[in-house]
Design a protein around this motif. Sequence first.
Motif, PDB file in Angstrom:
ATOM      1  N   SER A   1       0.866  -1.243   0.407  1.00  0.00           N
ATOM      2  CA  SER A   1       0.468   0.130   0.029  1.00  0.00           C
ATOM      3  C   SER A   1       0.756   1.290   0.119  1.00  0.00           C
ATOM      4  O   SER A   1       0.958   1.948  -0.547  1.00  0.00           O
ATOM      5  N   TYR A   2       1.732   1.100   0.871  1.00  0.00           N
ATOM      6  CA  TYR A   2       2.757   2.215   1.009  1.00  0.00           C
ATOM      7  C   TYR A   2       3.447   2.811  -0.738  1.00  0.00           C
ATOM      8  O   TYR A   2       3.234   3.877  -0.719  1.00  0.00           O
ATOM      9  N   HIS A   3       4.387   1.689  -0.910  1.00  0.00           N
ATOM     10  CA  HIS A   3       4.964   1.982  -2.702  1.00  0.00           C
ATOM     11  C   HIS A   3       4.062   2.027  -3.280  1.00  0.00           C
ATOM     12  O   HIS A   3       3.654   2.836  -4.508  1.00  0.00           O
ATOM     13  N   PHE A   4       2.206   1.137  -3.105  1.00  0.00           N
ATOM     14  CA  PHE A   4       1.701   1.888  -4.833  1.00  0.00           C
ATOM     15  C   PHE A   4       1.293   3.383  -4.746  1.00  0.00           C
ATOM     16  O   PHE A   4       1.684   3.974  -5.315  1.00  0.00           O
ATOM     17  N   LEU A   5       0.775   3.954  -3.303  1.00  0.00           N
ATOM     18  CA  LEU A   5       0.159   4.594  -2.740  1.00  0.00           C
ATOM     19  C   LEU A   5       1.445   5.796  -3.643  1.00  0.00           C
ATOM     20  O   LEU A   5       1.334   6.686  -4.594  1.00  0.00           O
ATOM     21  N   LYS A   6       3.158   6.162  -3.172  1.00  0.00           N
ATOM     22  CA  LYS A   6       4.076   6.953  -3.566  1.00  0.00           C
ATOM     23  C   LYS A   6       3.857   6.629  -5.401  1.00  0.00           C
ATOM     24  O   LYS A   6       4.414   7.724  -5.624  1.00  0.00           O
ATOM     25  N   PHE A   7       4.421   5.513  -6.032  1.00  0.00           N
ATOM     26  CA  PHE A   7       3.873   4.851  -7.357  1.00  0.00           C
ATOM     27  C   PHE A   7       3.046   5.441  -8.287  1.00  0.00           C
ATOM     28  O   PHE A   7       3.489   6.746  -9.284  1.00  0.00           O
ATOM     29  N   TYR A   8       2.192   5.680  -7.441  1.00  0.00           N
ATOM     30  CA  TYR A   8       0.790   6.030  -8.743  1.00  0.00           C
ATOM     31  C   TYR A   8       0.723   7.369  -8.374  1.00  0.00           C
ATOM     32  O   TYR A   8      -0.213   7.608  -9.316  1.00  0.00           O
ATOM     33  N   GLN A   9       0.905   7.638  -7.450  1.00  0.00           N
ATOM     34  CA  GLN A   9       1.113   9.450  -7.246  1.00  0.00           C
ATOM     35  C   GLN A   9       1.653   9.787  -8.731  1.00  0.00           C
ATOM     36  O   GLN A   9       1.451  11.493  -9.552  1.00  0.00           O
ATOM     37  N   GLY A  10       2.597  10.006  -9.398  1.00  0.00           N
ATOM     38  CA  GLY A  10       3.355   9.986 -10.041  1.00  0.00           C
ATOM     39  C   GLY A  10       3.015   8.922 -11.270  1.00  0.00           C
ATOM     40  O   GLY A  10       3.758   9.039 -12.303  1.00  0.00           O
TER      41      GLY A  10
END
Length: 147
Positions: A20-29
């Motif tokens: 979840s943490y890494h997904f959110l960081k990735f998906y924002q960009g």
Amino acid sequence: MLITIENFDKFQPSMSEEESYHFLKFYQGYKKWFVYNSDEVGVEQATALIDFFSQFHGKIPFPNSVLEKESYWSNTPLGIFKYRMLDDGSYTLVNHYKKISGYLVQGLYWQNGFFYFVKDETKIIQLKLFVDENTFYEKQYPDILSR
């Protein structure tokens, strides 16, 4: 059952806290998003836009389709993410065996947008809705946002 901010806690995430943490960081960009932030538009406006998007404008791909144009509107998201953000910005388990200070970060995502909200033990601190360019113009989202 529709997933709203008020009943979000009743649903289980579709990925682990780390994912979840890494997904959110990735998906924002991941692409150019039009962003509605409750710090700028207010909690009521952000909540209304999030509920509207998640009920009527979220898109998911047809099964076995990798093309973005081959999708349909669905109030069922592609996934649910959830993690506890620590004061230093890192993450930990949502339900830790000992009490850890931090903020709960939860959200839903579709092919054409996503939202997340941050809350402490008592209240929502921030809401953010991300809508892609096609949805923004096609569904005539209000131009009251940060880009």
